[in-house]
Design a protein around this motif. Sequence first.
Motif, PDB file in Angstrom:
ATOM      1  N   ASN A 142      93.482  95.008  62.086  1.00  0.00           N
ATOM      2  CA  ASN A 142      93.326  96.666  61.248  1.00  0.00           C
ATOM      3  C   ASN A 142      94.188  97.298  62.272  1.00  0.00           C
TER       4      ASN A 142
ATOM      5  N   ARG B  36      96.147 101.582  55.228  1.00  0.00           N
ATOM      6  CA  ARG B  36      95.952 100.517  56.195  1.00  0.00           C
ATOM      7  C   ARG B  36      96.664  99.553  55.774  1.00  0.00           C
TER       8      ARG B  36
ATOM      9  N   SER C 152      96.344  94.872  56.804  1.00  0.00           N
ATOM     10  CA  SER C 152      95.492  94.338  57.941  1.00  0.00           C
ATOM     11  C   SER C 152      95.532  92.979  57.381  1.00  0.00           C
TER      12      SER C 152
END
Length: 96
Positions: A18, A31, A33
């Motif tokens: 992440n 975010r 990932s």
Amino acid sequence: MYFEERKNKTGKIFYVANERYVDPLTGKKKRASVVYHSNTVRARRQAERELIDKIDLIISKKQGVFKSSTLLTFDDLKRNWFETWKTTVKPQTIKR
């Protein structure tokens, strides 16, 4: 960048890399990932490279869509829209 170990419903373990980044359009933190399946140094480095490429791609797409130098005022935007719209309607509609 941080790494997590997760399990799915069947109990299979997988790993997630992440990273947080700032959205250039809104200024908010987001975010991203990447999932990888083995917890080795080589897999982590590959996941890190893929994650950096993914974030760069997201940021470049958003910056490419909205360029402040192309449209200076609302009037410019209105004129550009009208020129595009004019080609999709009948002449009588344009007169109205």
